[in-house]
Design a protein around this motif. Structure first.
Motif, short mmCIF file in Angstrom:
data_model
loop_
_atom_site.label_atom_id
_atom_site.label_comp_id
_atom_site.label_asym_id
_atom_site.label_seq_id
_atom_site.Cartn_x
_atom_site.Cartn_y
_atom_site.Cartn_z
N PRO A 83 0.83 -1.20 0.00
CA PRO A 83 0.00 0.00 0.00
C PRO A 83 0.87 1.25 0.00
N LEU A 84 0.42 2.28 -0.70
CA LEU A 84 1.17 3.53 -0.83
C LEU A 84 0.29 4.69 -0.39
N ALA A 85 0.80 5.51 0.53
CA ALA A 85 0.10 6.71 0.95
C ALA A 85 1.13 7.83 1.13
N VAL A 86 0.84 8.98 0.56
CA VAL A 86 1.81 10.09 0.51
C VAL A 86 1.35 11.21 1.44
N GLY A 87 2.30 11.74 2.22
CA GLY A 87 2.01 12.85 3.12
C GLY A 87 3.10 12.97 4.16
N ASN A 88 3.00 13.97 4.99
CA ASN A 88 4.04 14.21 5.99
C ASN A 88 3.79 13.50 7.32
N ASP A 89 2.55 13.17 7.63
CA ASP A 89 2.20 12.55 8.91
C ASP A 89 2.26 11.04 8.77
N VAL A 90 3.43 10.45 9.01
CA VAL A 90 3.62 9.02 8.79
C VAL A 90 2.73 8.21 9.73
N HIS A 91 2.62 8.61 10.98
CA HIS A 91 1.78 7.87 11.93
C HIS A 91 0.31 7.95 11.53
N GLY A 92 -0.11 9.10 11.10
CA GLY A 92 -1.49 9.25 10.66
C GLY A 92 -1.79 8.41 9.43
N LEU A 93 -0.84 8.37 8.50
CA LEU A 93 -1.01 7.55 7.31
C LEU A 93 -1.04 6.07 7.68
#
Length: 350
Positions: free
Chosen positions: A223-233
């Motif tokens: 799975p791939l999710a892009v953003g700055n909040d790694v824990h939230g992702l």
């Protein structure tokens, strides 16, 4: 290293967007588009629909379930899809699990390794268009003392050799996959543990067949999710990880739970399974360690994802299959584009 995408199961609520995702992946130069089946949508129909509306991306089954079809039918389907797509089909096979095999298809889930080996033998023979006869422990073709006779496939695939992959998790299945297949479909892969949990077993199988890893496609899905909040992702994937580690199979026979244990999460895997099987799905999700999610997904800004791609390539991955996450089509397309951006930044693009 090449990139692929996995559309997952049809009927999961994003069907209208999946074609757009496949078409964007085709435009961006992704190598292959995989789709899955369990006990809802079937894979060949989905792949035919995608292949008809794309131009150059390969389409692959991840997986066609072995208990769902006689091997000759699988060969017919593979040859037809390869012909219709202009030589863009890849055949991925797997035994599924005991609950689906026995509960949905009425096929006993026993001796999966031996059944897989015979199944692959028959599929390869049929796709080669030689007259089909086989004398095995699980299949005998033609049936003895009857009117059947050896016949051959009438459809001509586009290619002489359609790439054949096997979904494998356990050490023995991985070794056999290295021996008899052209590639391995992996799930919940951690770059940190890939050599120990998968690649060494694949290599042993290749050596048994007198081959090296050259040309063998190691193809994990992440799975791939892009953003700055790694824990939230990461929290987005808690239910997904809990389902597989806790509820995909029985207490005694859950391949994903066993994989988590081999990665060093023995205690956590037991807690997740206890909660899930007791009906506490939210508790099971809460019990999933952040590190386990982070190790088996691609999360964060593009720069971080590029670094993770380098780790997977170093671990032996040749095709990295992405499952771009997002609540909207625009978010999924943005994740797809971030995947190509990350690959270019990693220096691994072909």
């Amino acid at each position: 290293m090449r990139l692929g995408i996995n559309l997952g199961y049809w009927g999961a609520g994003m069907d209208g967007d999946n074609l757009a995702v496949a078409q964007e992946a085709d435009r961006l130069g992704y190598d292959v588009c995989w789709a899955a089946e369990a006990y809802g949508s079937d894979v060949p129909t989905v792949l035919a629909w995608v292949a008809a509306q794309t131009e150059s991306i390969d389409v692959g089954s991840a997986i066609m379930q072995i208990p769902a079809r006689q091997p000759a039918m699988t060969a017919m389907t593979a040859a037809t899809l390869d012909s219709l797509s202009g030589g863009r089909f890849r055949l991925g096979l797997g035994v599924s699990g005991p609950q689906v095999s026995e509960g949905w298809y009425g096929v006993k889930f026993d001796k999966p390794l031996a059944r897989t080996r015979e199944y692959v033998d028959i599929v390869r023979k049929a796709m080669s268009r030689e007259r089909l006869s086989y004398d095995g422990a699980h299949w005998t073709l033609p049936l003895p003392d009857g009117p059947g006779k050896p016949i051959k496939l009438t459809v001509h695939p586009q290619r002489e050799h359609i790439p054949l992959y096997i979904a494998a998790i356990g050490p023995k299945n991985l070794e056999q996959t290295g021996e008899i297949a052209d590639g391995a479909l992996l799930i919940f892969p951690s770059a940190d543990h890939l050599e120990e949990t998968a690649v060494k077993h694949l290599r042993a199988g290749r050596e048994k067949a007198g081959k090296t890893m050259d040309g063998f496609d190691v193809c994990p899905t992440l799975p791939l999710a892009v953003g700055n909040d790694v824990h939230g992702l990461a929290d987005m994937f808690r239910p997904y990880t809990a389902l597989y580690v806790g509820g995909m199979g029985s207490r005694k026979q859950n391949f994903y739970n066993q994989l988590a244990q081999r990665m060093g999460y023995e205690k956590e895997a037991a807690e997740i399974q206890d909660a899930y099987l007791s009906g506490d799905k939210s508790g099971a999700a809460a019990a999933v360690p952040h590190q386990l999610i982070d190790q088996t997904t691609l999360l964060g800004p593009v720069e971080r994802i590029a670094e993770r791609m380098q780790a997977y390539a170093a671990a032996g991955v040749t095709t990295l299959t992405l499952a771009p996450a997002g609540f909207t089509l625009d978010e999924r397309l943005a994740a797809l584009r971030a995947g190509t951006d990350a690959l270019e930044r990693s220096g691994l693009a072909a």
